[in-house]
Design an enzyme around this catalytic site. Structure first.
Site, mmCIF file in Angstrom:
data_model
loop_
_atom_site.group_PDB
_atom_site.id
_atom_site.type_symbol
_atom_site.label_atom_id
_atom_site.label_comp_id
_atom_site.label_asym_id
_atom_site.label_seq_id
_atom_site.Cartn_x
_atom_site.Cartn_y
_atom_site.Cartn_z
ATOM 1 N N GLN A 80 -4.557 -5.244 6.830
ATOM 2 C CA GLN A 80 -5.560 -6.148 6.245
ATOM 3 C C GLN A 80 -5.535 -7.542 6.864
ATOM 4 O O GLN A 80 -6.279 -8.418 6.418
ATOM 5 C CB GLN A 80 -5.345 -6.262 4.727
ATOM 6 C CG GLN A 80 -5.525 -4.967 3.968
ATOM 7 C CD GLN A 80 -6.945 -4.424 4.066
ATOM 8 O OE1 GLN A 80 -7.891 -5.136 4.398
ATOM 9 N NE2 GLN A 80 -7.100 -3.146 3.792
ATOM 10 N N ASP A 110 3.071 -4.483 7.948
ATOM 11 C CA ASP A 110 1.849 -3.707 7.787
ATOM 12 C C ASP A 110 0.692 -4.699 7.928
ATOM 13 O O ASP A 110 0.400 -5.463 7.014
ATOM 14 C CB ASP A 110 1.867 -3.039 6.407
ATOM 15 C CG ASP A 110 0.519 -2.432 6.028
ATOM 16 O OD1 ASP A 110 -0.465 -2.614 6.783
ATOM 17 O OD2 ASP A 110 0.448 -1.794 4.977
ATOM 18 N N HIS A 126 0.869 -1.176 0.000
ATOM 19 C CA HIS A 126 0.000 0.000 0.000
ATOM 20 C C HIS A 126 0.914 1.237 0.000
ATOM 21 O O HIS A 126 2.025 1.174 0.522
ATOM 22 C CB HIS A 126 -0.838 -0.054 1.291
ATOM 23 C CG HIS A 126 -1.899 0.996 1.416
ATOM 24 N ND1 HIS A 126 -1.634 2.270 1.840
ATOM 25 C CD2 HIS A 126 -3.227 0.935 1.212
ATOM 26 C CE1 HIS A 126 -2.770 2.958 1.887
ATOM 27 N NE2 HIS A 126 -3.745 2.176 1.505
ATOM 28 N N LYS A 132 -10.247 -0.804 10.431
ATOM 29 C CA LYS A 132 -10.319 -1.919 9.487
ATOM 30 C C LYS A 132 -10.636 -3.227 10.196
ATOM 31 O O LYS A 132 -10.747 -4.273 9.561
ATOM 32 C CB LYS A 132 -9.013 -2.037 8.705
ATOM 33 C CG LYS A 132 -8.782 -0.856 7.768
ATOM 34 C CD LYS A 132 -7.625 -1.091 6.860
ATOM 35 C CE LYS A 132 -7.164 0.168 6.162
ATOM 36 N NZ LYS A 132 -7.985 0.511 4.984
ATOM 37 N N CYS A 149 -4.831 2.546 -3.673
ATOM 38 C CA CYS A 149 -3.590 3.036 -3.071
ATOM 39 C C CYS A 149 -2.446 2.047 -3.264
ATOM 40 O O CYS A 149 -1.601 1.876 -2.382
ATOM 41 C CB CYS A 149 -3.763 3.347 -1.576
ATOM 42 S SG CYS A 149 -4.840 4.722 -1.269
#
Ligand SMILES: Cc1ncc(COP(=O)(O)O)c(C=O)c1O
Lengths: 152, 420
Positions: B217, B214, B137, B240, B378
């Site tokens: 998700q 990261d 991202h 999220k 993104c």
């Protein structure tokens, strides 16, 4: 209701211009060419102009994007050919009023020709930028802008 | 190559998820848009919030509002306790060794920026390298690009294969004595790929290189154990994973955090201040300057209670089944091309439909009450890698159903009709 609105956005004329865009080519001997893009959705076109004094002698475009942006670029190219810069700018203004839903538009749709097909865009605020991208780019070309035009 | 599967432990006999009951926890799922029941398939952008989270926010502003830390009055002490409890719940949820390793930030983006601006800026020198992947991202690209530019270091990118998986042989080759940091997505937001992180972290550690993950998700779809992964940093966003916007966590191993310079200066991050010298506060407050996002922090505590109580074995089983079903149904559409067909996936299906632009697809689906995302998500380098201007992305949560997948398929049928 929803189906009606969809049909008013994706009118036959728009779908047809999307499928068979007019003046969809690069112009090797253009006097001006300006790039326009919408960074949000990646729509990206170059508008080419050949000018004779104040008159748009020829216009073409190339690039990729959604059906609305492509059809709009195609219709634009057919509308401004042979017009003066001032006439082209005036058309842009009317087109902009039309897709942003400025009141009092429907009364004078008749002389707008194929542009009138874009009236449905005003019901879809997220798509106004798609419809006006090519026109903004044309505007940049008429003003002989050097840098790329973006909708943001 | 043995892919590590987050689903490998799923026993065959799980109690099925009671999705209808769970759906009732989310008020927005009972609503309609454009006269149609909402089919919300934009969960990778942000998830919906259960009532307990909305209630916690409301309760805070109606009955608990006060600034926290150092207050001597009742409300300030109550707020401080609720806010700090949320930190303990976050520690527990990701199984961190110490509560001081949980730093509250605005979200994943700020977490990554914090590490790039402190660890990155203090450790990187000319000729050094930061290694990221081709599926990141923008928030795990740009902060590294910025600090690399400043420190004259180089950003290196692990390539993707045609299915959307990282090429591990290349990764191994790119880990060098110049590599000072590896930064990787746990799950790709544009492709849905679940990376074999445990193995990739071990490979980096074998060469003494720290790894930032990261996790934006991943948390909505799986239980994550940062000690088991052995990652050095792990960033994620509450919004999220069914929580409020404006709050997230940067986890870091305390030895590394201790060593890092502070991020921002201000109140709360200090022990004492004179004009000559400031003594910085201990972890985690050293990295939390100014009045924090108290309300959302407290509501995040309620979120963590909610997700902690889920049967994660059942959730993962259910989501895998739903994703398989959606993949199968969509694959049956002739002109549809899936972008991202990794063996291990979670939550995301990206696709293109012949020459029909994703933007047009999104508009038509929206008329059916179906929310998907269209665009570059993104992750522009991913679009370039697969040579598409944009994709349509349907992204799922545990409250989505097969009948919603069917609605999506019907919606795509409408798109094909319009553009026939
Ligand atoms: C993989 C990934 N990383 C980072 C982010 C950024 O998260 P946030 O905007 O909450 O900081 C996102 C959100 O879109 C994401 O999907």
């Amino acid at each position: 209701m929803a189906a009606d609105e969809l049909r008013s956005l994706y009118q036959e004329i728009i779908l047809e211009h999307n499928k068979n865009p007019r003046n969809f080519r690069t112009m090797e001997d253009s006097d001006v060419s300006v790039e326009g893009y919408n960074p949000l959705c990646g729509d990206h076109y170059t508008v080419y102009l050949k000018l004779e004094g104040d008159v748009v002698k020829d216009v073409s475009f190339k690039g990729s994007g959604c059906a609305i942006s492509k059809a709009s670029a195609s219709v634009m190219s057919t509308m401004v050919k042979g017009r003066t810069k001032q006439e082209a700018e005036a058309l842009f203004e009317r087109f902009h009023d039309l897709v942003t839903g400025k009141p009092g538009q429907s009364a004078s749709l008749d002389d707008l020709g194929s542009l009138a097909a874009f009236a449905g865009v005003s019901e879809f605020p997220a798509r106004v930028k798609c419809a006006s991208l090519a026109w903004h780019t044309l505007h940049g070309a008429l003003e002989n802008k050097q840098e790329a035009i973006t909708t943001e | 190559m043995i892919a590590q599967s987050p689903f490998a432990q799923t026993p065959s006999k799980t109690i099925p998820l009671d999705v209808e009951r769970l759906r009732r926890d989310f008020p927005i799922l009972q609503t309609s848009v454009r006269g149609k029941p909402l089919v919300y398939l934009d969960n990778a952008a942000t998830t919906q919030k259960p009532r307990v989270v909305i209630d916690a926010l409301r309760r805070y502003y109606e009955a608990q509002n006060a600034n926290i830390h150092r207050g001597v009055h009742y409300l300030s002490e109550l707020g401080t306790k609720l806010y700090e409890d949320a930190r303990l719940k976050a520690q527990d949820f990701i199984h961190a060794a110490d509560w001081r390793e949980i730093i509250f930030v605005r979200g994943t983006t700020e977490g990554i920026n914090l590490v790039a601006a402190t660890y990155g800026r203090s450790k990187l020198n000319e000729g050094d390298e930061v290694l990221i992947s081709g599926m990141e991202h923008h928030s795990n690209i740009v902060p590294w690009q910025m600090v690399c530019g400043e420190r004259k270091a180089t950003l290196k990118v692990v390539p993707l294969n045609d299915n959307g998986e990282l090429v591990l042989e290349e990764y191994d080759r790119m880990l060098s004595s110049r590599t000072k940091m590896v930064a990787l997505a746990h799950v790709s937001n544009a492709l849905g790929t679940v990376n074999p992180l445990k193995r990739m972290i071990a490979m980096a550690h074998a060469k003494g290189i720290p790894v930032l993950v990261d996790g934006a998700q991943a948390l909505p779809h799986m239980k994550v154990d940062v000690q088991d992964l052995d990652c050095d940093f792990y960033a994620f966003s509450a919004h999220k994973m069914y929580g409020p916007t404006g709050i997230g966590v940067l986890y870091g191993k305390s030895a590394l955090l201790q060593d890092m310079p502070p991020y921002q200066g201000g109140g709360d991050m200090i022990k004492s201040v004179t004009f000559e010298k400031t003594l910085f506060n201990d972890l985690p407050y050293k990295f939390e300057a100014g009045t924090p996002n108290i309300a959302d922090g407290i509501a995040f505590g309620a979120t963590l209670d909610y997700v902690q109580a889920l049967d994660w074995t059942a959730v993962m089983h259910y989501e895998r089944d739903l994703l398989d079903y959606a993949t199968e149904q969509l694959s049956g559409i002739k002109s549809l091309r899936l972008i991202g067909t990794a063996r291990e996936k979670a939550g995301v299906i990206s696709f293109v439909l012949g020459t029909i632009h994703p933007h047009d697809i999104g508009t038509i689906l929206d008329q059916e009450g179906i929310a998907v995302r269209t665009g570059h998500h993104c992750a522009q380098p991913v679009m370039i890698r697969y040579d598409v201007p944009a994709t349509v992305r349907a992204s799922f949560a545990f409250y989505n159903t097969k009948s919603e997948v069917d609605a999506l398929v019907r919606g795509i049928g409408k798109v094909l009709e319009v553009f026939a």
